[in-house]
Design a protein around this motif. Structure first.
Motif: not given
Length: 585
Positions: A45-50, A187-189, A196-197, A482-485
């Motif tokens: 999980s990242v915030i602002q691209g890590g 899982i990537l958020s 991505y999952e 939407g919804d990661g897609e």
């Protein structure tokens, strides 16, 4: 100037800069630790691209309570213990530098628990300072949180790219690890949204299909040379020159010139997506040659080159260019098949074309005139399998009499032009028509054709779309997220491309924009190439009306004598020439 020892804090930050270049470095090192720990599920999980925060959590074996303070010390590791171990490294990590380097340039939080312990342990560390360790109730496995990366190295922080650019790099490395370890769920958020999952427990080909898409077909090949066993997967993308390679050696993600050179060797261009999996005894490869462990040295590089080259060559032979591999059933042909005899290898697709000279020897260029449709009943013709719409048939008008005589069994159309016999290649003619229509359309503005059903894009393509969304929108593409897609909702309204799949058009456009900054010039050339592929084929039966419409539309072209490749579209046999041949002149 005297020599002096650097302060420990300065030395730590210098060393950390070699291992941690940007957020992707942190994600890669932490995922490698998770895989070494035997994890079956890894969440990133990242915030602002890590740039602001990175969290990597797994369900691996965990770190014992007494070992956790050692984990953040430089050169402390559980994976090797002697010089001999360096000769045969079987794990992804081994130096004991990653956590120490990350801790030196960030605010680090680690929570871990083994399955033998009732509770876990919590470690906090800031900028390489002393660690604080407490007992913490947590799940089995390890959770590492890295906040404010390079907060104490402003010179390095200002060289980071935008959050979107850093996220693209992280997404790519997570996707590549999911290919290397299909049995592990990834899982990537980003900023609270899942992008991505993978579910784990899958075949590697299934993961590649989810990344690259089902079409074109993914080919596979395997072989061995010396100590190296190699498996390759290739998704050939026509008309795309870019070669995208993800390579793994004993499960380690590497960037190796030997593998790329082997893929690119040979006469057939290897454009498209490649995945290469290499297995070899650990003592046949030296992984201790690069701070980020992305480069390796092979003891017998020639054997590896030969193994990859042989596998790539075998797949290229099964996926020849269209003009080499096409063998279409010819309706009504005595031989049963018809194979085009032209093969424009090495020929520039849009080179200049001189008007096709008349066969009368007068030196004048071939003239195409409007004509009248004979009143004879139209002969029956087989329906076209798939075709682009040709303009409505021309109506009878005044002028020189030109008649459509029919279609030869070889596919050529025959016309009578005032006593001259004219043969037309319908494929070349339709290519020329589509080419000039697209050129004319793109010289004004790009329209958009909205899709009745939005198309879900594969993750790799969605990442590329995110990188150049503004440029793609400027030429007529429409997307929604939407919804990661990422959904493709509209494509450029390009004449002659209605039978081209939206994904193929998008893929071709992305490749063109990646190779050239002149959007207008490169777009109509690439789209014209797609239109050429969608043109009527020489093997198709055309109705009288369709043949007439082809003639009429070709007469309106600036260069009606040849297709964009330079092949003649028409052949004129003058009445004088025929009379001379039959000795009647």
């Amino acid at each position: 100037m005297t020599i002096h020892r650097l302060p420990q804090t300065v030395a730590m930050r210098i060393a950390a800069g070699e291992v941690v270049e940007r957020p992707i470095s942190v994600v890669k090192e932490l995922m490698e630790n998770s895989l070494d720990a035997g994890s079956s599920r890894i969440s990133v999980s990242v915030i602002q691209g890590g740039r602001l925060s990175i969290v990597v959590e797994d369900d691996g074996c965990g770190i014992p309570r007494e070992d956790l303070p050692l984990a953040v010390e430089r050169h402390a590791t559980s994976k090797i213990s002697s010089i001999e171990d360096l000769e045969a490294i079987a794990t992804l990590g081994y130096r004991g530098e990653a956590l120490a380097s990350v801790a030196a340039v960030s605010r680090l939080d680690i929570r871990s628990r083994t399955n033998q312990e009732d509770s876990g342990v919590w470690l906090r560390m800031e900028g390489g300072g002393p660690p604080k360790v407490d007992e913490q109730n947590c799940r089995i496995g390890t959770r590492v949180q890295v906040d404010d990366l390079f907060f104490n190295l402003p010179a390095r922080r200002k060289f980071l790219k935008s959050a979107r650019a850093e996220l693209r790099r992280i997404t790519k490395v997570v996707q590549e690890f999911s290919v290397a370890y299909p049995s592990v769920a990834f899982i990537l958020s980003s900023d609270g949204k899942k992008i991505y999952e993978t579910q784990g427990g899958r075949d590697r080909v299934d993961v590649l299909k989810s990344l690259w898409g089902d079409e074109p077909e993914i080919l596979t090949s395997s072989g061995a040379r010396g100590p190296y066993s190699v498996t390759l997967w290739w998704q050939r993308i026509s008309k795309v020159s870019r070669v995208s390679v993800m390579a793994f050696v004993n499960g380690r993600r590497v960037e190796d010139g030997t593998i790329r050179a082997a893929i690119s060797s040979g006469e057939t261009h290897p454009g498209g997506n490649w995945a290469v999996w290499v297995e070899t005894p650990p003592d046949e490869v030296d992984v201790n040659v690069h701070p980020a462990k992305t480069e390796v040295l092979f003891r017998h590089g020639g054997d590896l080159f030969a193994a990859v080259r042989d596998g790539a060559t075998s797949m290229k032979g099964r996926s020849l260019p269209d003009w080499e591999s096409r063998q279409l059933l010819r309706t009504g042909s005595p031989a049963g098949t018809y194979v085009p005899k032209y093969a424009p290898k090495g020929e520039s697709l849009f080179r200049g074309v001189d008007p096709f000279p008349s066969s009368s020897g007068s030196g004048g260029e071939t003239r195409l005139r409007s004509f009248k449709i004979p009143s004879a009943p139209a002969a029956e013709s087989s329906p076209l399998p798939v075709r682009e719409q040709i303009s409505d048939p021309v109506e009878v008008d005044e002028g020189p009499h030109i008649s459509y005589l029919g279609q030869l069994d070889s596919g050529y159309l025959v016309f009578d032009d005032g006593g001259d016999m004219v043969l037309m290649d319908p494929h070349a003619a339709h290519e020329r028509i589509n080419f000039e229509r697209i050129k004319k359309r793109c010289s004004s503005e790009y329209g958009t054709q909205h899709l009745a059903t939005p198309v879900h894009l594969p993750p790799t393509m969605a990442s590329e779309v995110d990188h150049m969304e503004e440029r793609l929108a400027s030429v007529g593409f429409v997307f929604s997220v939407g919804d990661g897609e990422t959904l493709l909702e509209g494509i450029p309204d390009v004449p002659g491309c209605s039978s081209v799949s939206p994904v193929d058009m998008l893929r071709t456009t992305i490749a063109a924009l990646s190779e050239n900054t002149d959007t207008g010039e490169i777009m109509w050339l690439k789209w014209a190439t797609l239109a050429c592929k969608a043109s009527v084929k020489l093997t198709w039966k055309l109705s009288r009306e369709e043949a007439v419409a082809l003639w009429r539309d070709l007469t309106r072209c600036e260069t009606p004598s040849a297709c964009p490749h330079g092949r003649p579209a028409v052949l004129r046999l003058s009445s004088d020439k025929m009379a001379s041949h039959f000795e009647r002149s």
